[in-house]
Motif scaffolding. Structure first.
Motif, PDB file in Angstrom:
ATOM      1  N   ALA A 204       0.821  -1.202   0.000  1.00  0.00           N
ATOM      2  CA  ALA A 204       0.000   0.000   0.000  1.00  0.00           C
ATOM      3  C   ALA A 204       0.861   1.260   0.000  1.00  0.00           C
ATOM      4  O   ALA A 204       0.562   2.244  -0.685  1.00  0.00           O
ATOM      5  CB  ALA A 204      -0.934  -0.006   1.213  1.00  0.00           C
ATOM      6  N   TRP A 208       1.513   4.469  -2.961  1.00  0.00           N
ATOM      7  CA  TRP A 208       1.254   5.865  -2.601  1.00  0.00           C
ATOM      8  C   TRP A 208       0.092   6.062  -1.620  1.00  0.00           C
ATOM      9  O   TRP A 208      -0.387   7.183  -1.463  1.00  0.00           O
ATOM     10  CB  TRP A 208       0.997   6.740  -3.838  1.00  0.00           C
ATOM     11  CG  TRP A 208       1.991   6.623  -4.931  1.00  0.00           C
ATOM     12  CD1 TRP A 208       3.344   6.612  -4.831  1.00  0.00           C
ATOM     13  CD2 TRP A 208       1.699   6.539  -6.344  1.00  0.00           C
ATOM     14  NE1 TRP A 208       3.926   6.530  -6.074  1.00  0.00           N
ATOM     15  CE2 TRP A 208       2.937   6.469  -7.019  1.00  0.00           C
ATOM     16  CE3 TRP A 208       0.519   6.515  -7.078  1.00  0.00           C
ATOM     17  CZ2 TRP A 208       3.026   6.376  -8.405  1.00  0.00           C
ATOM     18  CZ3 TRP A 208       0.604   6.413  -8.453  1.00  0.00           C
ATOM     19  CH2 TRP A 208       1.850   6.355  -9.109  1.00  0.00           C
ATOM     20  N   ASN A 209      -0.347   5.028  -0.935  1.00  0.00           N
ATOM     21  CA  ASN A 209      -1.421   5.192   0.042  1.00  0.00           C
ATOM     22  C   ASN A 209      -0.834   5.630   1.382  1.00  0.00           C
ATOM     23  O   ASN A 209      -0.958   4.946   2.395  1.00  0.00           O
ATOM     24  CB  ASN A 209      -2.221   3.888   0.197  1.00  0.00           C
ATOM     25  CG  ASN A 209      -3.186   3.679  -0.948  1.00  0.00           C
ATOM     26  OD1 ASN A 209      -3.728   4.639  -1.489  1.00  0.00           O
ATOM     27  ND2 ASN A 209      -3.400   2.441  -1.327  1.00  0.00           N
ATOM     28  N   GLU A 238      -7.020  13.164   1.310  1.00  0.00           N
ATOM     29  CA  GLU A 238      -6.298  12.171   0.514  1.00  0.00           C
ATOM     30  C   GLU A 238      -5.520  12.839  -0.600  1.00  0.00           C
ATOM     31  O   GLU A 238      -4.372  12.473  -0.882  1.00  0.00           O
ATOM     32  CB  GLU A 238      -7.266  11.126  -0.059  1.00  0.00           C
ATOM     33  CG  GLU A 238      -7.764  10.120   0.970  1.00  0.00           C
ATOM     34  CD  GLU A 238      -8.488   8.965   0.323  1.00  0.00           C
ATOM     35  OE1 GLU A 238      -8.641   8.969  -0.924  1.00  0.00           O
ATOM     36  OE2 GLU A 238      -8.902   8.049   1.061  1.00  0.00           O
ATOM     37  N   GLN A 242      -1.761  12.136  -0.300  1.00  0.00           N
ATOM     38  CA  GLN A 242      -1.489  11.038  -1.236  1.00  0.00           C
ATOM     39  C   GLN A 242      -1.505  11.564  -2.671  1.00  0.00           C
ATOM     40  O   GLN A 242      -1.995  10.923  -3.591  1.00  0.00           O
ATOM     41  CB  GLN A 242      -2.535   9.929  -1.059  1.00  0.00           C
ATOM     42  CG  GLN A 242      -2.581   9.355   0.352  1.00  0.00           C
ATOM     43  CD  GLN A 242      -3.718   8.361   0.553  1.00  0.00           C
ATOM     44  OE1 GLN A 242      -4.593   8.184  -0.294  1.00  0.00           O
ATOM     45  NE2 GLN A 242      -3.720   7.705   1.702  1.00  0.00           N
ATOM     46  N   LYS A 245      -1.280  10.068  -6.465  1.00  0.00           N
ATOM     47  CA  LYS A 245      -2.343   9.271  -7.072  1.00  0.00           C
ATOM     48  C   LYS A 245      -3.162  10.051  -8.087  1.00  0.00           C
ATOM     49  O   LYS A 245      -3.985   9.463  -8.794  1.00  0.00           O
ATOM     50  CB  LYS A 245      -3.258   8.714  -5.973  1.00  0.00           C
ATOM     51  CG  LYS A 245      -2.572   7.686  -5.084  1.00  0.00           C
ATOM     52  CD  LYS A 245      -3.262   7.462  -3.748  1.00  0.00           C
ATOM     53  CE  LYS A 245      -4.692   7.059  -3.856  1.00  0.00           C
ATOM     54  NZ  LYS A 245      -5.266   6.704  -2.529  1.00  0.00           N
ATOM     55  N   TRP A 286      -5.399  -0.999  -7.484  1.00  0.00           N
ATOM     56  CA  TRP A 286      -5.662   0.106  -6.563  1.00  0.00           C
ATOM     57  C   TRP A 286      -6.742   1.021  -7.136  1.00  0.00           C
ATOM     58  O   TRP A 286      -6.505   2.201  -7.407  1.00  0.00           O
ATOM     59  CB  TRP A 286      -4.377   0.865  -6.268  1.00  0.00           C
ATOM     60  CG  TRP A 286      -3.344   0.018  -5.612  1.00  0.00           C
ATOM     61  CD1 TRP A 286      -2.258  -0.545  -6.183  1.00  0.00           C
ATOM     62  CD2 TRP A 286      -3.338  -0.392  -4.238  1.00  0.00           C
ATOM     63  NE1 TRP A 286      -1.550  -1.292  -5.264  1.00  0.00           N
ATOM     64  CE2 TRP A 286      -2.193  -1.216  -4.055  1.00  0.00           C
ATOM     65  CE3 TRP A 286      -4.174  -0.163  -3.144  1.00  0.00           C
ATOM     66  CZ2 TRP A 286      -1.881  -1.788  -2.824  1.00  0.00           C
ATOM     67  CZ3 TRP A 286      -3.864  -0.735  -1.927  1.00  0.00           C
ATOM     68  CH2 TRP A 286      -2.727  -1.533  -1.767  1.00  0.00           C
ATOM     69  N   ASP A 288      -9.121   2.997  -6.238  1.00  0.00           N
ATOM     70  CA  ASP A 288      -9.568   3.675  -5.027  1.00  0.00           C
ATOM     71  C   ASP A 288      -9.918   5.138  -5.275  1.00  0.00           C
ATOM     72  O   ASP A 288      -9.930   5.949  -4.352  1.00  0.00           O
ATOM     73  CB  ASP A 288      -8.491   3.578  -3.950  1.00  0.00           C
ATOM     74  CG  ASP A 288      -7.120   4.064  -4.436  1.00  0.00           C
ATOM     75  OD1 ASP A 288      -7.037   4.613  -5.562  1.00  0.00           O
ATOM     76  OD2 ASP A 288      -6.134   3.905  -3.698  1.00  0.00           O
ATOM     77  N   ARG A 290      -8.155   6.987  -7.536  1.00  0.00           N
ATOM     78  CA  ARG A 290      -7.003   7.610  -8.194  1.00  0.00           C
ATOM     79  C   ARG A 290      -7.218   7.646  -9.704  1.00  0.00           C
ATOM     80  O   ARG A 290      -8.008   6.863 -10.260  1.00  0.00           O
ATOM     81  CB  ARG A 290      -5.726   6.835  -7.874  1.00  0.00           C
ATOM     82  CG  ARG A 290      -5.642   5.457  -8.499  1.00  0.00           C
ATOM     83  CD  ARG A 290      -4.377   4.721  -8.128  1.00  0.00           C
ATOM     84  NE  ARG A 290      -4.320   4.391  -6.706  1.00  0.00           N
ATOM     85  CZ  ARG A 290      -3.193   4.142  -6.051  1.00  0.00           C
ATOM     86  NH1 ARG A 290      -2.041   4.154  -6.681  1.00  0.00           N
ATOM     87  NH2 ARG A 290      -3.221   3.852  -4.767  1.00  0.00           N
ATOM     88  N   ASP A 294      -1.605   1.967 -11.925  1.00  0.00           N
ATOM     89  CA  ASP A 294      -0.725   1.213 -11.032  1.00  0.00           C
ATOM     90  C   ASP A 294       0.082   0.152 -11.774  1.00  0.00           C
ATOM     91  O   ASP A 294       0.905  -0.535 -11.179  1.00  0.00           O
ATOM     92  CB  ASP A 294      -1.503   0.584  -9.870  1.00  0.00           C
ATOM     93  CG  ASP A 294      -2.640  -0.326 -10.311  1.00  0.00           C
ATOM     94  OD1 ASP A 294      -2.620  -0.787 -11.465  1.00  0.00           O
ATOM     95  OD2 ASP A 294      -3.545  -0.580  -9.491  1.00  0.00           O
TER      96      ASP A 294
END
Length: 452
Positions: A204, A208-209, A238, A242, A245, A286, A288, A290, A294
């Motif tokens: 993770a 980049w989380n 975020e 982060q 992302k 990922w 999420d 973004r 990935d």
């Protein structure tokens, strides 16, 4: 040949000395034999360099710790858009440290010689240009640019203000990469045909989380200043912590990792960069929110006669690993975390033969003629073999990169990774994003540093 597992290699390297190296394993020498003595010697008052950090995230703080290992360097100020990082900076480097959300307050100070820029990518250009106009030398994290238009402006600012601008891809200062450059130039692997490079980050954190602090809010984070030129949206913790992302602030896999592989390849080969490239990628795991892929794959053509194949994968579940394999006509070498392995493969000079489908008498005649023309046992087997080159215990190419930067600050000689080198590496890397965006091969002029 598989890359040495990083964890096992570091464990072995930590226990290795010049006296305990196995046959065929060589300890790489650090560039300055007198370095240890120099570190103990006092630094003249006029050789002290006072620095400030702009952008005190994980990479910015790591850079600063590396910089402070160089004798005669002192940190006097830190700027960041999150109050918690300013507080942490004082914990690490003293209550007398000047801290601010606004880096312009740092640039106005006359007691600062140079700045480290560890901001998100979309601030690299403006912070660098502002610093150089204020008379500060600049160490700017990679990638040098967020947009192609950033490069020429940063190069011109360094020239017009007579400032040192070094980009932070530390492999350019690494003794491992210096050895690889030497091996290639000496003909150790013959003519270079292909470079295959990869970087897998299977966690993770690797994806980049990064941790969002529990006090993240518009009160503790200067959200408008963070956004800068990015689209104006409501506060998003975020996005703030982060940022890699999202394309609005970062350059994804290409700018975070491909650029390291380009920098290393360009340093070793002396190339200015590829002439064209194509890439493909997606969000495979990922998913999420973004918009940065990935998984990323890229292929690039070089006019020097070799091709570069790049791969970054955040999703395969194994340990993090990085490697560059340079394949030539007579062998290859593979670069890992703390060393390289050279494998020489003698090239066949005889064409060989296939005669089993011919009449027996003809077979005998062909073989006899062949043996006269190409005598067996020419000694080529003596040319093969494997050698390994490893770094000394505790070696840091990041510290060497800063050592080179501060040498430039003191001597006013061009840095090892100047703005032109940095732009060529970043410009090549970002061809990947452009290729995916356009769905086509993208051409690049590496000399003029322009999209063709």
């Amino acid at each position: 040949m598989s890359l040495w597992n990083r964890r096992n290699f570091l464990r072995a390297a930590g226990a290795t000395s010049a006296a305990t190296l196995m046959p065929g394993v060589h300890l790489l020498a650090e560039p300055e034999k007198e370095r240890e003595l120099a570190a103990q010697a006092p630094v003249a008052a006029n050789d002290h360099v006072q620095i400030a950090l702009i952008g005190a995230g994980g990479q910015g703080m790591y850079d600063t710790r590396s910089a402070l290992e160089v004798p005669g360097v002192k940190l006097v100020a830190v700027a960041d858009c999150y109050d918690g990082r300013l507080a942490r900076s004082k914990e690490m480097w003293g209550d007398d440290l000047f801290t601010t959300r606004d880096y312009n307050e740092i640039l106005a100070r006359k007691d600062i010689d140079a700045v480290i820029i560890g901001t998100p990518d979309h601030w690299h250009k403006q912070a660098s240009v502002d610093a150089m106009k204020a008379g500060k030398d600049v160490y700017c994290e990679k990638p040098m640019i967020h947009l192609y238009a950033d490069g020429p402006e940063m190069i011109e600012a360094a020239r017009a203000n007579k400032r040192m601008l070094q980009i932070g891809s530390q492999r350019v200062s690494s003794i491992v990469y210096a050895k690889a450059k030497e091996l290639l130039a000496s003909g150790a692997i013959g003519k270079l045909n292909m470079v295959t490079a990869y970087w897998d980050r299977n966690s993770a954190m690797g994806a980049w989380n990064y941790t969002v602090p529990p006090d993240a809010s518009p009160e503790t984070c200067d959200w408008p200043r963070f956004l800068g030129t990015a689209p104006k949206i409501p506060f998003n913790a975020e996005h703030f912590f982060q940022w890699r992302k999202w394309k609005a602030y970062g350059t994804g896999v290409a700018g975070d990792l491909f650029v390291h592989l380009f920098s290393g390849t360009h340093f070793i080969t002396g190339s200015h960069g590829p002439t064209r490239g194509m890439a493909t990628g997606a969000i495979r795991y990922w998913d999420d929110g973004r918009d940065a892929n990935d998984v990323l794959l890229g292929l690039f053509d070089y006019r020097e006669g070799f091709n570069l194949s790049l791969r970054v994968n955040f999703v395969d579940g194994g340990e993090e690993s990085e490697g560059l394999i340079f394949t030539g006509s007579e062998g290859s070498f593979e670069i890992g975390w703390t060393g390289l392995t050279l494998t020489r493969v003698p090239r066949e000079t005889a064409p060989g033969y296939t005669v089993n489908s011919f009449p027996e008498a003809m077979q005998k005649q062909i073989i006899a003629d062949y043996n006269r023309k190409y005598p067996p046992h020419t000694g080529k087997e003596q040319l093969g073999g494997t050698e390994k080159f490893v770094t000394p215990k505790g070696y840091s190419d990041s510290v060497d990169h800063f050592r080179n930067f501060f040498a430039s600050v003191r001597t006013r000689q061009e840095p090892v990774e100047d703005a032109v080198f940095g732009y060529r590496a970043a410009g090549a890397a970002l061809l990947s994003n452009l290729s995916i965006e356009r769905g086509q091969v993208v051409n690049w002029n590496p000399d003029e540093m322009k999209l063709a």
